[in-house]
Enzyme design. Structure first.
Site, PDB file in Angstrom:
ATOM      1  N   ASP A 189      -1.458   0.921 -10.389  1.00  0.00           N
ATOM      2  CA  ASP A 189      -1.412   1.226  -9.003  1.00  0.00           C
ATOM      3  C   ASP A 189      -0.149   2.334  -8.046  1.00  0.00           C
ATOM      4  OD1 ASP A 189      -3.822   0.166  -8.969  1.00  0.00           O
ATOM      5  OD2 ASP A 189      -3.138  -1.425  -8.043  1.00  0.00           O
ATOM      6  N   GLY A 216       2.804 -10.995 -10.782  1.00  0.00           N
ATOM      7  CA  GLY A 216       3.414 -11.799 -10.574  1.00  0.00           C
ATOM      8  C   GLY A 216       4.267 -11.526 -11.838  1.00  0.00           C
ATOM      9  N   HIS A 232      -2.960   3.192  -2.383  1.00  0.00           N
ATOM     10  CA  HIS A 232      -2.479   4.285  -3.524  1.00  0.00           C
ATOM     11  C   HIS A 232      -3.108   4.541  -4.695  1.00  0.00           C
ATOM     12  CE1 HIS A 232      -3.493   0.086  -4.839  1.00  0.00           C
ATOM     13  NE2 HIS A 232      -2.273   0.023  -3.986  1.00  0.00           N
ATOM     14  N   ARG A 275       5.171  10.844  -1.403  1.00  0.00           N
ATOM     15  CA  ARG A 275       5.411  11.393  -1.187  1.00  0.00           C
ATOM     16  C   ARG A 275       4.500  12.656  -0.654  1.00  0.00           C
ATOM     17  NH1 ARG A 275      10.225  15.215  -2.809  1.00  0.00           N
ATOM     18  NH2 ARG A 275      11.903  13.282  -2.223  1.00  0.00           N
ATOM     19  N   ASN A 314      -1.813  -2.278 -15.340  1.00  0.00           N
ATOM     20  CA  ASN A 314      -2.253  -1.749 -13.643  1.00  0.00           C
ATOM     21  C   ASN A 314      -1.270  -0.830 -13.203  1.00  0.00           C
ATOM     22  OD1 ASN A 314      -2.128  -1.717 -10.918  1.00  0.00           O
ATOM     23  ND2 ASN A 314      -3.101  -3.797 -10.813  1.00  0.00           N
ATOM     24  N   THR A 350       1.080  -7.262  -0.704  1.00  0.00           N
ATOM     25  CA  THR A 350       0.202  -6.776  -2.151  1.00  0.00           C
ATOM     26  C   THR A 350      -0.929  -8.237  -1.924  1.00  0.00           C
ATOM     27  OG1 THR A 350       0.121  -7.151  -4.787  1.00  0.00           O
ATOM     28  CG2 THR A 350       1.731  -8.290  -3.345  1.00  0.00           C
ATOM     29  N   GLY A 356       1.403  -5.266 -13.791  1.00  0.00           N
ATOM     30  CA  GLY A 356       1.433  -3.909 -13.075  1.00  0.00           C
ATOM     31  C   GLY A 356       3.214  -3.936 -12.727  1.00  0.00           C
ATOM     32  N   HIS A 357       3.607  -4.071 -11.708  1.00  0.00           N
ATOM     33  CA  HIS A 357       4.698  -4.171 -11.379  1.00  0.00           C
ATOM     34  C   HIS A 357       5.954  -3.985 -12.324  1.00  0.00           C
ATOM     35  CE1 HIS A 357       8.086  -4.666  -8.434  1.00  0.00           C
ATOM     36  NE2 HIS A 357       7.135  -3.554  -7.514  1.00  0.00           N
ATOM     37  N   GLU A 370     -10.561  -3.735  -9.964  1.00  0.00           N
ATOM     38  CA  GLU A 370     -10.214  -4.165  -8.475  1.00  0.00           C
ATOM     39  C   GLU A 370     -10.224  -4.341  -7.374  1.00  0.00           C
ATOM     40  OE1 GLU A 370      -6.416  -5.636  -8.753  1.00  0.00           O
ATOM     41  OE2 GLU A 370      -5.911  -6.217 -10.596  1.00  0.00           O
TER      42      GLU A 370
HETATM   43  N1  PXP Z   1      -4.248  -8.835 -10.752  1.00  0.00           N
HETATM   44  C1  PXP Z   1      -4.650  -9.039  -9.834  1.00  0.00           C
HETATM   45  C2  PXP Z   1      -5.963  -9.297  -9.321  1.00  0.00           C
HETATM   46  C3  PXP Z   1      -4.036  -8.426  -8.437  1.00  0.00           C
HETATM   47  O1  PXP Z   1      -4.428  -7.822  -7.259  1.00  0.00           O
HETATM   48  C4  PXP Z   1      -2.603  -7.796  -8.901  1.00  0.00           C
HETATM   49  C5  PXP Z   1      -1.607  -6.577  -8.282  1.00  0.00           C
HETATM   50  O2  PXP Z   1      -2.522  -5.611  -7.733  1.00  0.00           O
HETATM   51  C6  PXP Z   1      -2.070  -7.905 -10.239  1.00  0.00           C
HETATM   52  C7  PXP Z   1      -2.780  -8.754 -11.257  1.00  0.00           C
HETATM   53  C8  PXP Z   1      -0.795  -7.671 -11.281  1.00  0.00           C
HETATM   54  O3  PXP Z   1       0.515  -7.886 -10.888  1.00  0.00           O
HETATM   55  P1  PXP Z   1       1.612  -6.965 -10.295  1.00  0.00           P
HETATM   56  O4  PXP Z   1       1.710  -5.862 -10.468  1.00  0.00           O
HETATM   57  O5  PXP Z   1       2.470  -8.248  -9.634  1.00  0.00           O
HETATM   58  O6  PXP Z   1       1.820  -7.546 -12.277  1.00  0.00           O
END
Ligand code: PXP
Length: 379
Positions: free
Chosen positions: A150, A332, A191, A159, A148, A241, A353-354, A211
């Site tokens: 995002d 997470g 974002h 910015r 991800n 989130t 993602g994060h 998503e």
């Molecule tokens: N899956 C879904 C449906 C999400 O909404 C998110 C967060 O954007 C993620 C996965 C990824 O989560 P993370 O950024 O905590 O890895």
């Protein structure tokens, strides 16, 4: 289904997770999902000792099976990784492939086939092995990683400029081996922007997961852009989130309608749900192709509570798989907590993602400072 792997050797060269998932898949294919299988990975010396003490054969071999007379236990398989490695080199294949072949051979012995009984038995055994091999080839052994991007857009939006560009990030994550790119186009566009989704759709060579909330605006965008899959998520404007799973059970009518609209446009649908039986059963009723298990509770829990959340995910992944749903997982997940879930054969895709974008700050920061210093100081 449980696969227990023990090792008696220094085996850096071997991917134990792959062996575990392969064994789980073989149990599924052969209709032995509920049984326990033990695998011992040893070396030539170890398998020689086993061969001598159990079968009075004074030589090493590649694989040995031990049947058990218990209904819930498939048996034990011992494999020599050194022999597998040599055989892989001779057969010009990878050690992973050769270990898979040996595992299949050992499993088919455990099912009662025996090539040493005569020509006809050898033929039947070979046919069974070929069938399992073909089925394994059809199914993914390892889970996919979809990244991800995002949060690359989150930094850009801080910015309000043009960098860093999530479109470039999409290309880089593919180059690095990701199996797919994920973006969340939120109603408030905090974002990812519409332009990002359009451009990422154009450049992605693997697959694009979009998503989104099941709103008329988003359904229209999805049908126009045509992602490879849509994951429907709940959205609340105030949340930092996505905080909870979609209440499919409570919103069965509107969710079914959104799924049908996306299906009409030829887009498969995943529903992001908490690991609760009523949500998973409702997802199957709503006609979804997949569920994505919300792993947030597991990720945040510690100690015994995390063990409980893990067990809940195991049960729910099995329930969903039994209902014919593909199982994805996300939210997470990070470098500390993903491995445990990666060994579950029901989970075929992770959406992360994060943690990846956060790590990339540090993994890339040193290089970024060096490059700037080179421009300023010439070294
Ligand atoms: N899956 C879904 C449906 C999400 O909404 C998110 C967060 O954007 C993620 C996965 C990824 O989560 P993370 O950024 O905590 O890895």
């Amino acid at each position: 289904m449980s696969v227990d792997i023990r090792t008696e050797a220094d085996i850096q060269a071997i991917n134990l997770l792959r062996i575990e998932r392969t064994a789980q898949r073989i149990l599924e294919i052969t209709g032995n999902s509920s049984k326990e299988l033990s695998i011992l990975i040893t070396d030539d010396k170890g398998i020689h000792t086993i061969n001598l003490s159990w079968f009075d054969r004074d030589r090493p071999t590649n694989v040995i099976s031990f049947q058990m007379d218990e209904p819930d236990i498939m048996g034990d398989i011992a494999v020599s990784w050194q022999r597998a490695k040599r055989e892989a080199e001779e057969g010009i294949t990878s050690i992973d492939n050769r270990l898979t072949e040996l595992l299949i051979h050992g499993m088919v012995h455990l099912m009662g086939y025996d090539h040493e009984l005569g020509k006809q038995d050898a033929l039947l055994m070979r046919q069974k092995e070929e069938h399992i091999k073909k089925e394994l080839f059809r199914r993914n052994i390892m889970a996919d990683l979809c990244v991800n991007v995002d949060h690359v857009a989150t930094i850009r939006e801080a910015r309000g400029g043009v960098e860093p560009d999530p479109v470039v990030a999409a290309g880089v994550v593919e180059l690095a081996g990701a199996d797919g790119v994920v973006v969340h186009l939120r109603e408030d566009r905090r974002h990812i922007q519409d332009r990002d989704v359009r451009l990422i759709r154009e450049i992605v060579q693997t697959r694009l997961t979009l998503e989104m909330a099941a709103t008329p605006e988003m359904l229209k965008i999805a049908t126009e852009i045509g992602p490879d899959i849509v994951t429907l998520v709940p959205e609340r404007r105030q949340e930092i989130t996505t905080e909870g799973g979609l209440d499919v059970a409570g919103l069965i009518k509107s969710t079914s309608e959104a799924v049908a609209t996306l299906h009409d446009a030829g887009i498969p649908v995943s529903l992001f749900v908490d690991p609760e039986p009523e949500q998973i059963e409702a997802s199957a009723k709503a006609g979804a192709d997949c569920i994505e298990i919300h792993t947030g509770r597991y990720a945040e829990a510690k100690g015994e509570l995390q063990d409980q959340e893990y067990e809940q995910i195991v049960d729910m992944a099995q329930l969903a798989s039994g209902l014919g749903l593909r199982v994805h997982a996300g939210h997470g997940l990070n470098y500390q907590n993903v491995s445990r879930l990666a060994s579950l054969s029901e989970i075929v895709e992770f959406s992360i993602g994060h943690a990846i974008i956060s790590r990339s700050v540090f993994a890339g920061l040193e290089q970024a400072v060096r490059e700037m210093n080179r421009l300023i100081k010439g070294f």
